[in-house]
Design a protein around this motif. Structure first.
Motif, PDB file in Angstrom:
ATOM      1  N   GLY A  62       0.798  -1.216   0.000  1.00 42.94           N
ATOM      2  CA  GLY A  62       0.000   0.000   0.000  1.00 42.94           C
ATOM      3  C   GLY A  62       0.831   1.266   0.000  1.00 42.94           C
ATOM      4  N   GLN A  63       2.120   1.138  -0.198  1.00 44.95           N
ATOM      5  CA  GLN A  63       2.998   2.298  -0.187  1.00 44.95           C
ATOM      6  C   GLN A  63       3.391   2.695  -1.603  1.00 44.95           C
ATOM      7  N   ASP A  64       2.432   2.689  -2.507  1.00 41.18           N
ATOM      8  CA  ASP A  64       2.720   3.061  -3.879  1.00 41.18           C
ATOM      9  C   ASP A  64       3.052   4.544  -3.956  1.00 41.18           C
ATOM     10  N   THR A  65       4.029   4.880  -4.770  1.00 37.51           N
ATOM     11  CA  THR A  65       4.439   6.267  -4.920  1.00 37.51           C
ATOM     12  C   THR A  65       3.437   7.002  -5.792  1.00 37.51           C
ATOM     13  N   VAL A  66       2.981   8.128  -5.295  1.00 37.99           N
ATOM     14  CA  VAL A  66       2.038   8.945  -6.042  1.00 37.99           C
ATOM     15  C   VAL A  66       2.647  10.323  -6.197  1.00 37.99           C
ATOM     16  N   TYR A  67       2.788  10.778  -7.428  1.00 32.83           N
ATOM     17  CA  TYR A  67       3.323  12.100  -7.692  1.00 32.83           C
ATOM     18  C   TYR A  67       2.158  13.038  -7.988  1.00 32.83           C
ATOM     19  N   VAL A  68       2.132  14.154  -7.282  1.00 33.65           N
ATOM     20  CA  VAL A  68       1.061  15.121  -7.457  1.00 33.65           C
ATOM     21  C   VAL A  68       1.566  16.232  -8.359  1.00 33.65           C
ATOM     22  N   ALA A  69       0.749  16.610  -9.337  1.00 26.08           N
ATOM     23  CA  ALA A  69       1.136  17.681 -10.244  1.00 26.08           C
ATOM     24  C   ALA A  69       1.083  19.011  -9.501  1.00 26.08           C
ATOM     25  N   SER A  70       2.060  19.874  -9.771  1.00 27.39           N
ATOM     26  CA  SER A  70       2.129  21.173  -9.116  1.00 27.39           C
ATOM     27  C   SER A  70       2.083  22.267 -10.171  1.00 27.39           C
ATOM     28  N   GLY A  71       1.492  23.379  -9.796  1.00 31.62           N
ATOM     29  CA  GLY A  71       1.426  24.506 -10.714  1.00 31.62           C
ATOM     30  C   GLY A  71       2.585  25.466 -10.538  1.00 31.62           C
ATOM     31  N   ARG A  72       3.476  25.172  -9.594  1.00 37.86           N
ATOM     32  CA  ARG A  72       4.598  26.072  -9.331  1.00 37.86           C
ATOM     33  C   ARG A  72       5.863  25.536  -9.967  1.00 37.86           C
ATOM     34  N   THR A  73       6.746  26.457 -10.327  1.00 36.66           N
ATOM     35  CA  THR A  73       8.008  26.051 -10.932  1.00 36.66           C
ATOM     36  C   THR A  73       9.027  25.736  -9.843  1.00 36.66           C
ATOM     37  N   ARG A  74      10.127  25.154 -10.249  1.00 37.12           N
ATOM     38  CA  ARG A  74      11.196  24.818  -9.328  1.00 37.12           C
ATOM     39  C   ARG A  74      11.788  26.086  -8.706  1.00 37.12           C
ATOM     40  N   GLN A  75      11.921  27.130  -9.509  1.00 36.62           N
ATOM     41  CA  GLN A  75      12.471  28.385  -9.020  1.00 36.62           C
ATOM     42  C   GLN A  75      11.555  29.008  -7.962  1.00 36.62           C
ATOM     43  N   GLU A  76      10.257  28.918  -8.144  1.00 34.33           N
ATOM     44  CA  GLU A  76       9.313  29.458  -7.155  1.00 34.33           C
ATOM     45  C   GLU A  76       9.428  28.712  -5.825  1.00 34.33           C
TER      46      GLU A  76
END
Length: 100
Positions: A62-76
């Protein structure tokens, strides 16, 4: 008196020596196993059981990796981290990372 101590010491060492005895050669648990099926037959049985749902296809904890999309850039994100580090004061109890 010394003979009694010597006999006792020999008995203790003999007992200790046998406590550390081990099997000299490894014997595999399936050493005498002889299969009555060929590899192809086993694979066919496995695929048939899988298609019927008779076996678990995937077991996980049950520890599947889930990546959440972000609207911010790396620089922000980096700028926010720098700003947070600069605004921290030692002993600020309202700080998110109190004591850091």
């Amino acid at each position: 008196m010394n003979v009694k101590k010597l006999i006792a010491a020999v008995a203790v060492f003999a007992a200790a020596g046998s406590a550390f005895a081990q099997q000299a050669e490894f014997t595999a648990p399936d050493a005498g196993f002889k299969s009555s099926l060929t590899r192809a037959e086993v694979r066919q049985d496995l695929s048939q059981a899988a298609s019927q749902g008779a076996i678990a296809q995937r077991q996980h904890d049950g520890q599947d990796t889930v990546y959440v999309a972000s609207g911010r850039t790396r620089q922000e994100v980096r700028a926010e981290a720098v700003q947070s580090a600069q605004s921290r004061r030692a002993g600020d109890v309202n700080n998110l990372y109190f004591g850091a």
